[in-house]
Scaffold this motif. Structure first.
Motif, PDB file in Angstrom:
ATOM      1  N   GLN A  72      40.371  34.513  12.364  1.00 58.54           N
ATOM      2  CA  GLN A  72      41.131  33.569  13.290  1.00 58.54           C
ATOM      3  C   GLN A  72      42.087  34.555  14.147  1.00 58.54           C
ATOM      4  N   PRO A  75      40.480  34.604  18.037  1.00 53.49           N
ATOM      5  CA  PRO A  75      40.648  33.324  18.886  1.00 53.49           C
ATOM      6  C   PRO A  75      41.840  32.909  19.180  1.00 53.49           C
ATOM      7  N   LEU A  76      42.889  33.171  18.320  1.00 58.59           N
ATOM      8  CA  LEU A  76      44.329  32.684  18.393  1.00 58.59           C
ATOM      9  C   LEU A  76      44.885  33.362  19.615  1.00 58.59           C
ATOM     10  N   ASP A  78      43.080  35.115  21.935  1.00 56.23           N
ATOM     11  CA  ASP A  78      42.397  34.235  23.169  1.00 56.23           C
ATOM     12  C   ASP A  78      43.137  32.981  23.911  1.00 56.23           C
ATOM     13  N   GLN A  79      43.480  32.389  22.934  1.00 54.89           N
ATOM     14  CA  GLN A  79      44.343  31.081  23.276  1.00 54.89           C
ATOM     15  C   GLN A  79      45.790  31.211  23.908  1.00 54.89           C
ATOM     16  N   GLY A  80      46.175  32.622  23.660  1.00 48.25           N
ATOM     17  CA  GLY A  80      47.364  32.865  24.371  1.00 48.25           C
ATOM     18  C   GLY A  80      48.815  33.150  23.217  1.00 48.25           C
ATOM     19  N   TYR A  81      48.119  32.956  21.821  1.00 47.33           N
ATOM     20  CA  TYR A  81      49.206  33.057  20.961  1.00 47.33           C
ATOM     21  C   TYR A  81      49.336  34.602  20.580  1.00 47.33           C
ATOM     22  N   ASN A 116      54.832  29.872  20.569  1.00 45.99           N
ATOM     23  CA  ASN A 116      53.530  30.854  20.569  1.00 45.99           C
ATOM     24  C   ASN A 116      53.146  31.811  19.687  1.00 45.99           C
ATOM     25  N   PRO A 151      48.214  38.602  23.837  1.00 45.17           N
ATOM     26  CA  PRO A 151      47.445  38.686  24.963  1.00 45.17           C
ATOM     27  C   PRO A 151      47.509  39.962  25.629  1.00 45.17           C
TER      28      PRO A 151
END
Length: 176
Positions: A72, A75-76, A78-81, A116, A151
């Motif tokens: 996980q 993907p997290l 990549d979502q900006g987390y 975030n 990121p």
């Protein structure tokens, strides 16, 4: 209690000053009494300062940890987390030190509560092949193991074994 301390401290200091004044004027006041009162004043002040609640030592209970899931993390990110990973073992003394001195401190808790940031924790008290594989692939040697992904650092920032608040703050800022 907050008003009592200045009053008691003032009385102790006034008593010491009065005893010193009488001793200078020729009264037979033992020096040991003045020294003992001075020592008591210092101890009293130290105890009071220790008991003053300057930090919420239960703040860490507000943190919402997820079980470690290495799949996980990317993907997290990549979502900006930002993902903060903490691998520990109950028998690990440096892990306990890191908790007490860093990750459970109110200022760190406040930083980790940001919207975030995702917190992942892995308990390696018992053998766990998934945690062992993750730590091995990420440059760790064992517990404690902390890494921050974000990121700006999708491969993560490996934190020192002996955590410092400064290292956590810097890694969180750099990973954004």
């Amino acid at each position: 209690m907050t008003l009592m301390f200045p009053i008691l401290l003032g009385l102790l200091l006034a008593g010491i000053a009065l005893l010193i004044f009488f001793k200078i004027k020729g009264k037979n006041i033992p020096t040991a009494i003045i020294i003992l009162l001075g020592f008591m004043t210092i101890c009293f002040t130290g105890i009071y300062a220790f008991l003053q609640k300057t930090e919420d030592y239960n703040a860490y209970k507000r943190l919402q940890w997820q079980p470690l899931n290495p799949a996980q993390i990317a993907p997290l990110v990549d979502q900006g987390y930002t993902v903060f990973v903490d691998i520990y073992a109950d028998w690990c003394l440096p892990c306990r030190s890191n908790k007490a001195n860093v990750t459970r401190r109110e200022t760190i808790v406040n930083a980790l509560e940001a919207d975030n940031i995702v917190l992942m924790k892995g308990n390696w008290t018992e053998p766990n092949p998934m945690i062992e594989s993750y730590v091995g692939k990420n440059g760790g040697m064992g517990t404690p193991f902390n890494k921050v992904y974000g990121p700006s650092h999708p491969q993560g920032i490996l934190l020192p074994v002996e955590l410092t608040m400064n290292a956590v703050f810097q890694s969180l800022e750099a990973a954004k």
